[in-house]
Structures are given as structure tokens and as C-alpha cells.
Design a protein around this motif. Sequence first.
Motif: not given
Lengths: 322, 434, 215
Positions: C78-95
Motif C-alpha cells: 500500500p502506498i501512503k496517501i499524503k495530505f496537506d495542512a488543510d487535510n486535502n489529499i495531495i494527488l500524485p502527478k500521474e493522477h
Amino acid sequence: MTPNPPCSSGACNGGGGNGNGGMNRRSFLRTSGVLASGIAALAASLAPLRDLTDYTSAAEFMQKHYKELSKDDMDKVLDRITREVEKQYAIRPHVKDYKPMDGVEFVYCLNLTRCIGCRKCVHACVAENNQSRDPEIQYIRVLKMPHGSFDMEKGDHNYSTPTVPEKGFFYMPVQCQQCKNPPCVKVCPVEATWQETDGITVIDYDWCIGCRYCEAACPYFARRFNWTKPSIPKDSINPEMSYLGNRPRKQGVMEKCHFCIQRTRAGKYPACLEVCPAGARKFGNILDPNSEVSYILRTKKVFVQLKEELGTSPRFFYYFDV
Amino acid sequence: MINATKNYFHFLWRCGRIAFVGDWRYYAWMGILSVIILLGINAYAKQFVHGLMVTGMSDQVSWGVYIANFTFIVGVAAAAAMLVIPVYIYDNKELHDLVIFGELLAVAAILMCLAFVTVDLGRPDRFWHLIPGIGKFNFPGSMLSWDVIVLNGYLLLNVHICGYLLYCRYQGRTPSKWFYIPFVFLAIGWAISIHTVTAFLYVGLGGRPFWNASIVGPRFLASAFTAGPAIIILALQVIRHVTDYRISDKALLTLRSIVQVSMLINVFLLFNEVFKEFYTRTSHVAASNYLYFGLHGFHALVPWIWTAILFNIVAMFILVLPMSKSLKYLNVACVLAIVGIWIEKGMGLVIPGFIPSPLGEMVEYTPSLNETLVCLGIWAFGLLAYTLFLRMSIPILQGRIAKSNEGASDDHLFAAGQKSDQTTASPHVTTTHI
Amino acid sequence: MNRNSNIALVGIAVAFLVLAAAFVFDLWGRTPATPPIPLVDKKFVDTSPSRVSIAEFLRKGGDPSDYECNICHEKNKPIKIKFDADNNIILPKEHLDIALSHGSHKRNNNCYNCHDEMNLELLQTRDGRQLKLVDSTPLCGSCHGPTYRDWEAGVHGRTSGFWDRGLGDYSRLGCASCHNPHSPKFPGREPAPGPHALHPIAKAPAHHESERTHE
């Protein structure tokens, strides 16, 4: 002016009355001259009739009422219509006289929560049912209504926002409500419109005299009149036709939504439903407990029958999801 | 029997010929009417070819001036009964002979009604579908089928009564009471029915709250019994003016009292309607709002209806005041009443019933030029028919055309027209009285 | 001979003849041409669903490589999902083509609510079932119970074909044929043209539209 009895009364059997042949001849010539010019003017006044084409045919003129046509009569009528359509639109149609099915009563349910007001149903209906494009005849009218009110006077018929739905509004398509107690049928002086056993109110376009009393009687603005000869581009004709449904109409007769007889009496869903991108439209046999419409009437809570207070008892139900 | 038929046709022949004889005023009048009729026929021919598209009507306002005029004129036809009632029920001698003029007006009016309905049909070629027996007649379900019966019945009744009385007069014999009195009483009831049924055409439409009101029927009758006798008052004065037929002022004043009472009732009923609409202000007030004040920025009818109300109220005041005993004022009141009621009962009743549409849409209506020409043509046709009827019946009533002067007939009739300077009655014409 | 009568009669005759000529040449009362009504764009009568689901895309022979996740991702890692300070998901550039907006309060701000973190070519429901990408509808149903029930009854979403099942087949669109799973709110669209009046009015009251909208 003194009363001048124009002798007119025959009272003045005047002096010249007897034997003045010249005078009589002159008076005769004079009268005939005026009469002749009058008749010329009368004939000339009918000049616009020279533009009359395809108004009616002897067979159409003499045709009996739909309910009095025998099987053979109907075959001849369908044949005539086929030939007429072929001549006018250069396409060979399949014209059939679909009869109502036993144990079927159609009901329409429309989900106001889902309708987005895209008007696709309006145009799918026009295409399916061979409605005139210019002047425009449309069976469905979509009203843009402000949230919180059901007052149709607040509805906007001509909205043209770049996208729909617009915040703060809901959209309500209105078409023939196929009433159980249809005011339009009651008022027709020649029984050119009636309710069939499957609940569809139909019109015999070959019997309608065009008095438009039904149009005045309809509380839903569902009926349309052919104000002039309908015009449909040849390549847009739907060749699957029914006598009481979508065969091309003539000038001067009424028409209206007939739940796509040529589709629904062949077991298919109507065209307005098939095109709805939101799945807001549901149609089926209310006598079948497994139909979608039976499910809706059983499980949903709030229904609106438009102008319920008029006692028309529509077979068209508006409902809400959330 | 053959002889009787021959006599009758001879009578018709003489009536027909006299229609073409008159002085220059008669010719000019008939000429102008014919020109207008021809314009109307031409306009109708266009409508026949291109459809009702050439009118101002639309799916939203699907009835217009045709049906508006129809509604008004049915009232005029019904009002002939208002002359008959005083004569036969109250035995008013002054009006006795004038009844014929009233009934002839009814005949002309019904002919106009039939014309207005016919031009409103989208498929006039299918008229036969309306004929009971060969067509398919939705009776008693449709109020329109009732209307077909009562209008044609009323036409036949009046044609019978007038025709019979005139033919008896022509033959110089006393009409048999059994042959017309029952029909006269039937016609009185029938006159009420034609207008009630016409009102019910509208009242029976639940989806049109402006019409779906029980006061519409009574108002129809009240306004008809105002406008109809008012038209007769004017017509009688024209007859008196252009012929030597004697009509007493007393007869006109009898009619005045009919107009007077009807007008009071009419205005009272109007007040009732206005109160109900505007005091309660339910959602059904929209059409009345449109009519009286305009709605959502549309107000085509507003100046018309206020003109009508002004005319009606002024007419009412003139009529109740003693001044209308003078013919000058009476005529003013009659004209105001006729115009006022024509607006209010025609356009003022028919058009707002459609605006706003049942789905709340605002689409206004203005009659097109073509439509107006057709209407004018039918009005001219009605006037022409009435003139012809009078042209034939007055000499008969005066005894100038009678069976007794049959031998001398035809040439003199033609010669006569050219001799309008001569006013003396021919020595061998005997005036017969019944 | 009466002169006035003669004048009147001659006048009438002349009037008739003039009228006759006018009728023949149609000198008045011609119906004004109304502006032609344009034909409506065929896209407005198109019955195809409002979007193309993966299932539909593949059935129509679309290129499946976009949905072969394991070409890039490794199974069971599993890949760890990254979130920003506002708890918004940071999508990888491929997606970056994915606009994740499913539900309010960012509750669905997590790929693994639906995708199986162990095998991205599969979906997982809350009760642990694993579904193929093309069978997403029951996955949606696992959260949207009442809507799913309506859908099963043919009442949510479009049911096409034959209402009379004895006469022919019917088809029911899956959720993804209308809703984008990552952003399921039904998107707005251009409305088809509105009605044309039979007699176009030259001058409509200008304030009409606005007045009614603000009522």
C-alpha cells in the motif's frame, strides 16, 4: 333628410312602368353589369385558394370515425396514410394501429429531485413523434421554479442559462397528464378525442374539426394546435408510426402527448424517458405490482398531482426523493 | 298542394327581386357592405389556405376575436325575445309588428354566429362531423354540441315565426294561432337557453378560473338584454328614418325601460364579480388582475376594459335619468352600452380566460389584420342580411307586396327602383291588415 | 332614370372591379414572414448515458491499459496517501486528472475507502468484499443503501428498453454511467433551446424575466 321611401317598396309603380321596354332593358343591363362585376370580385376574392395543396382527399373527407372503422377500413386508411407520407417525405413508413393491451394501465412518475431542466425530453419527444419544427410544436414544457413554491405563475418557461440546474430552483416538466377524468374529452363536440382502456387519451386526427375547445378546457396546457401546415425535414421523419400517435398531422387539427403509443403499446418505454440523463422519468403499468411505477407509488411519500383540486385525477405523478 | 308550392315560390321570387331594388342610398349601403364582405371572404380564403396561423391566436390564447364576437352576437340574438315577451305575455300593442323586426335581427345574428364559429374552425371541411346522425355528436357531454342544437333550433324557430307571419300577411289571411303562438313561447325560453348554453361553454371549464364562476351565466343574460334591445332601438330609428314605416316613440320608450333595468342588473353583477375577485385575492385573481390592471408588465386589455366600464356606467346613468326619454340621449346611451358590452363580453371575457396560461405563462393576443378583415366581413354580412330581411318584410307588412297585387308585380318592381322621387302608392295596391 | 342611383351603381361596379384586381394581385394582408426556427442540435436527442463508465469503455473496446494498475503499482504494498495542512489529499502527478470530491466534510478524502490498497485493480466494500473495477455499483450501494434499493427496483437512474419484460429486454445503467465515482455530484449541462412563440413579439416587457425570477 325626409323619409324617402325608395319606392323600393314596389309602391311606386311609376309612370314608366308599362311598356317602356328601353328603360327596362337598360335597367336590366345596369343590374347585370353590377352583378357581373360583383361575381368577378367574388371569384377574385377566392384567389388565395390557388395556393391550396394537399388539403384533403376524397377518402380522407369521407372517412368514418376511428371507432366505426372496420378492420378492412383501417387497412385502407393505413395504406392511404402510408402513400401520403411517402409522397410528402419520400420515406416509406410503417404505420400501424396499435390497440391498448389487456391488463395495462399506464402511469408516469417524475422525480422532481432529479430533474435538472435540460429539456432533452422536449426534443426527444419532438423527434419521436414527428412534431412540426417550424412553427414549433412541443408536448413538454419545462418550468424553472424557485425553491419553496409550487405557484406556476412564478415559473419561467424561457430560461436559457449556460448550464442547468441553477442553484435555488427546481425544474418541472409538464406534459399531458393523461387524466382519469379528462376535461378535454368531455368538451369535444365530435368525440374526436377519448380515453383508451390503458389510460391514454388519444385524438383521431382525421376526425378533429379544430374548434380548440379541448385546448381551452385543458388545465395543463398539454394540447397543441396545428396553426398551419406542419413542417418536418425529410431526414428527420420517424418512420415507425401509429394511427393514434405520431403519424404526421395536417393543418388545423389538435395533437398532444400520447405516451408514445407506437413505443409503449409495443412494450417499450416512451422517448422522453429514454433520453432523460437524470433518470427522473419513470413509466409503466400500474396494474403490475412489480413495475417501477408501482414501487414508487408504494414507497415514496409525497406526490403531487398538478391541480389536484380540479378533480381531473392525473395519471402523472410528481414525487421527491429527499 | 302544387298550387300552394307555386304560390310560395312566387312569393319568394318577388321577395328576392325586391332585394335588388332601391334608391341610391340603398345601393350605396349595400355596395359598401358587399365590398367589406368581399374583403372578408378574401381574408378567409387566405386563412383557409395558410391556417389559423394568419390570426393572432396561439396555443396559449387559442380563442380570439372570432369567439369574442360570437359570444356578443349570441346575446344580440337572444335579445329578440325581449321584444317578444312584452307583446305576447303583457299584450303590448305598440310593439306588436315590431316583433318581426326583432326576430329578423335574431335570424341575422344567428347567421353571424354560425359564420363566426365556422371561421374559427381549423378544419371547416369536416363540418359534417357535427351533424347529428351522420357525424359523431358528443351530446349531451359537450356544451358545444348543446350550442349547435340551441343555435340552429333558435334559427329555425325564428325563421318559422317570421316567415309564417310574413307569408300570411302577404296572402292577406289571418295567421292561425296554433301555427305560431306555441313557437313564440318556445322561442322565448329558447332565447334564454342560447345564451345560457353559450355562457356554460365557458363556465364548464374548471381549468380556467376566470370563467369557472357561476355569475358568468347571469351576467351574460343581463348584458345581452341590455345590448340587444339597445341595438333594436337604433335599428328601429334607422327604419323609421329611411322608410315610411311608422314606428311610435312609445315603442322605443318601452324598449328603453328594458335596457334600463338590464343595464342596472348588468352593472350590479359586474360589481359582484369585481368584489369577489379583488377582496379575496386568491391565486385565481391573476386573470382579473391582467384584465383590469395588467400583470407582469403585460397590459394590452387594460385601456379597453376601463373604456367599457366607463361606457357602461355612463350609459347606466343616462338610462336611469329622465333625460333618456329624449331620443337623442337614449341613442347616446344605447351606443355607449353596445360598445361597452361588446368590449366587455367579447375581448374582455374571452381573452383574459387564457392569460396567464394554465402554466402561468404570459402570452398576449392582438388580432391580426387578416383576422380583423374576416370579422368585419362577417359584421357586414350580418348587416347585409338584416337589411335584406327588412327590405323584403317592410313592403309586405305595409301591404305593398301582397298576393292581391301579384299580377302587376315584376316589371313595376324593377321600374320602381328607378323612381325614387315618386312616393305615392300605386292606386291598385290594396293594403291588407291582419 | 335617377342619376344618384346610377352613380351609386357605377361606383359599386368600379369598386368591385378594383377589388377584383387587388385580390388577383394579392395587394394586402400578406402574412409577415416569421423568423425561421433553427433545427435543434442532434446532441440534445442523444440517448447515450451522460458519461462513459469503465465497464462501458472496456465493453466498447477501449484501451484497458489505464486500468491495469499493477503495471506501475506493486500488489500488497500500500502506498501512503499524503495530505496537506488543510487535510486535502495531495494527488500524485500521474493522477492529477482525478478531481476528488466525494461527499461533504472530506470524509471520502481517502482512496482506500473504495480502492483495495493491497490490489489497486480491485475495489473493496466496507464489509470486506472485493469487486472488479467494472462492477462498482454494489460498492456504491454499500454506503448508499436507500438509493441502491431504489436502483435495484429500477427507480433510481434510468431503466431503458422494454417496460413489458415479456416483449423485450431492458437495461439498467450502473452508477458510474451517470456519476463520476470521484466526484459523484451530477454535473450541470447546457440546456436545450427553449420554446419559440408562435407569433414572436416585437417588444416584450424588458423587466419581465428579472421581475419573475426575484419574486
